[in-house]
Scaffold this motif. Structure first.
Motif, mmCIF file in Angstrom:
data_model
loop_
_atom_site.group_PDB
_atom_site.id
_atom_site.type_symbol
_atom_site.label_atom_id
_atom_site.label_comp_id
_atom_site.label_asym_id
_atom_site.label_seq_id
_atom_site.Cartn_x
_atom_site.Cartn_y
_atom_site.Cartn_z
ATOM 1 N N GLY A 1 43.770 71.306 20.328
ATOM 2 C CA GLY A 1 45.295 70.695 20.182
ATOM 3 C C GLY A 1 46.143 71.374 20.611
ATOM 4 O O GLY A 1 47.175 71.089 21.378
ATOM 5 N N LEU A 2 45.910 72.930 20.791
ATOM 6 C CA LEU A 2 46.783 73.421 21.531
ATOM 7 C C LEU A 2 46.781 73.197 22.998
ATOM 8 O O LEU A 2 47.940 73.177 23.499
ATOM 9 N N MET B 1 49.973 72.016 25.032
ATOM 10 C CA MET B 1 50.473 72.910 26.085
ATOM 11 C C MET B 1 50.629 71.890 27.268
ATOM 12 O O MET B 1 51.610 71.861 28.185
ATOM 13 N N ASN B 2 49.436 71.042 27.464
ATOM 14 C CA ASN B 2 49.551 70.022 28.697
ATOM 15 C C ASN B 2 50.784 68.991 28.374
ATOM 16 O O ASN B 2 51.517 68.699 29.621
ATOM 17 N N PHE C 1 53.743 70.918 29.610
ATOM 18 C CA PHE C 1 53.840 71.059 31.075
ATOM 19 C C PHE C 1 54.378 69.741 31.783
ATOM 20 O O PHE C 1 55.095 69.586 32.601
ATOM 21 N N THR C 2 53.704 68.816 31.042
ATOM 22 C CA THR C 2 54.271 67.325 31.723
ATOM 23 C C THR C 2 55.677 67.026 31.288
ATOM 24 O O THR C 2 56.356 66.468 32.506
ATOM 25 N N ARG C 3 56.086 67.629 30.282
ATOM 26 C CA ARG C 3 57.708 67.354 29.944
ATOM 27 C C ARG C 3 58.394 68.381 30.610
ATOM 28 O O ARG C 3 59.467 67.912 31.232
ATOM 29 N N MET C 4 57.926 69.511 31.180
ATOM 30 C CA MET C 4 58.786 70.523 31.805
ATOM 31 C C MET C 4 58.675 69.848 33.494
ATOM 32 O O MET C 4 59.601 69.856 33.975
ATOM 33 N N GLU C 5 57.782 69.455 33.633
ATOM 34 C CA GLU C 5 57.592 68.852 34.999
ATOM 35 C C GLU C 5 58.554 67.499 35.279
ATOM 36 O O GLU C 5 59.474 67.564 36.214
ATOM 37 N N SER C 6 58.580 66.556 34.197
ATOM 38 C CA SER C 6 59.298 65.647 34.337
ATOM 39 C C SER C 6 60.950 66.082 34.242
ATOM 40 O O SER C 6 61.681 65.609 34.998
ATOM 41 N N ALA C 7 61.069 67.165 33.404
ATOM 42 C CA ALA C 7 62.451 67.720 33.330
ATOM 43 C C ALA C 7 62.902 68.216 34.843
ATOM 44 O O ALA C 7 63.929 67.960 35.384
ATOM 45 N N PHE C 8 62.047 68.948 35.453
ATOM 46 C CA PHE C 8 62.104 69.601 36.715
ATOM 47 C C PHE C 8 62.555 68.645 37.620
ATOM 48 O O PHE C 8 63.573 68.479 38.484
#
Length: 126
Positions: free
Chosen positions: A59-60, A64-65, A68-75
């Motif tokens: 689950g963690l 985390m994935n 990371f996906t949200r962070m990549e999208s925001a970036f």
């Protein structure tokens, strides 16, 4: 017991000694079986805990994935916004340069016309 005393014992004593020893062994065996049963229960509990921990780690990992996906999208969105802003600024700069160049040409042309008019007026005034 030494061997001389051992030979002097009668059969009931030997049997009693054997029975006492067997009882002690039986008691120890029961205790060991109980301890083994307890250890088996503990191992079973540990296996369940490990299974739960594996699920928790899974689950963690998913969280985390997803993070990371949200962070990549925001970036990527921020990068696109910065590039768009830079392009708009470049377009504005180009427009200002074009306008400035046009205005400079117009000013030169007006100066030339003014000089020509001044020459005409000066020549007529003579």
């Amino acid at each position: 017991m030494d061997s001389e005393n051992r030979n002097k014992r009668d059969i009931p004593e030997v049997v009693a000694d054997i029975l006492i020893t067997l009882d002690k062994i039986s008691v120890r065996q029961d205790r060991m079986e109980q301890e083994l049963g307890g250890l088996r229960q503990e191992v079973g509990g540990l296996r369940q805990e490990v299974g739960g921990l594996r699920q928790e780690v899974g689950g963690l990992r998913q969280e985390m994935n997803h993070g990371f996906t949200r962070m990549e999208s925001a970036f990527n969105n921020m990068t696109t916004a910065v590039l768009d802003a830079m392009n708009r600024q470049t377009d504005r700069y180009d427009q200002v340069q074009t306008t400035q160049g046009t205005q400079e040409a117009e000013v030169r042309e007006l100066r030339q016309r003014l000089e020509n008019l001044e020459k005409v007026v000066y020549n007529k005034a003579r």
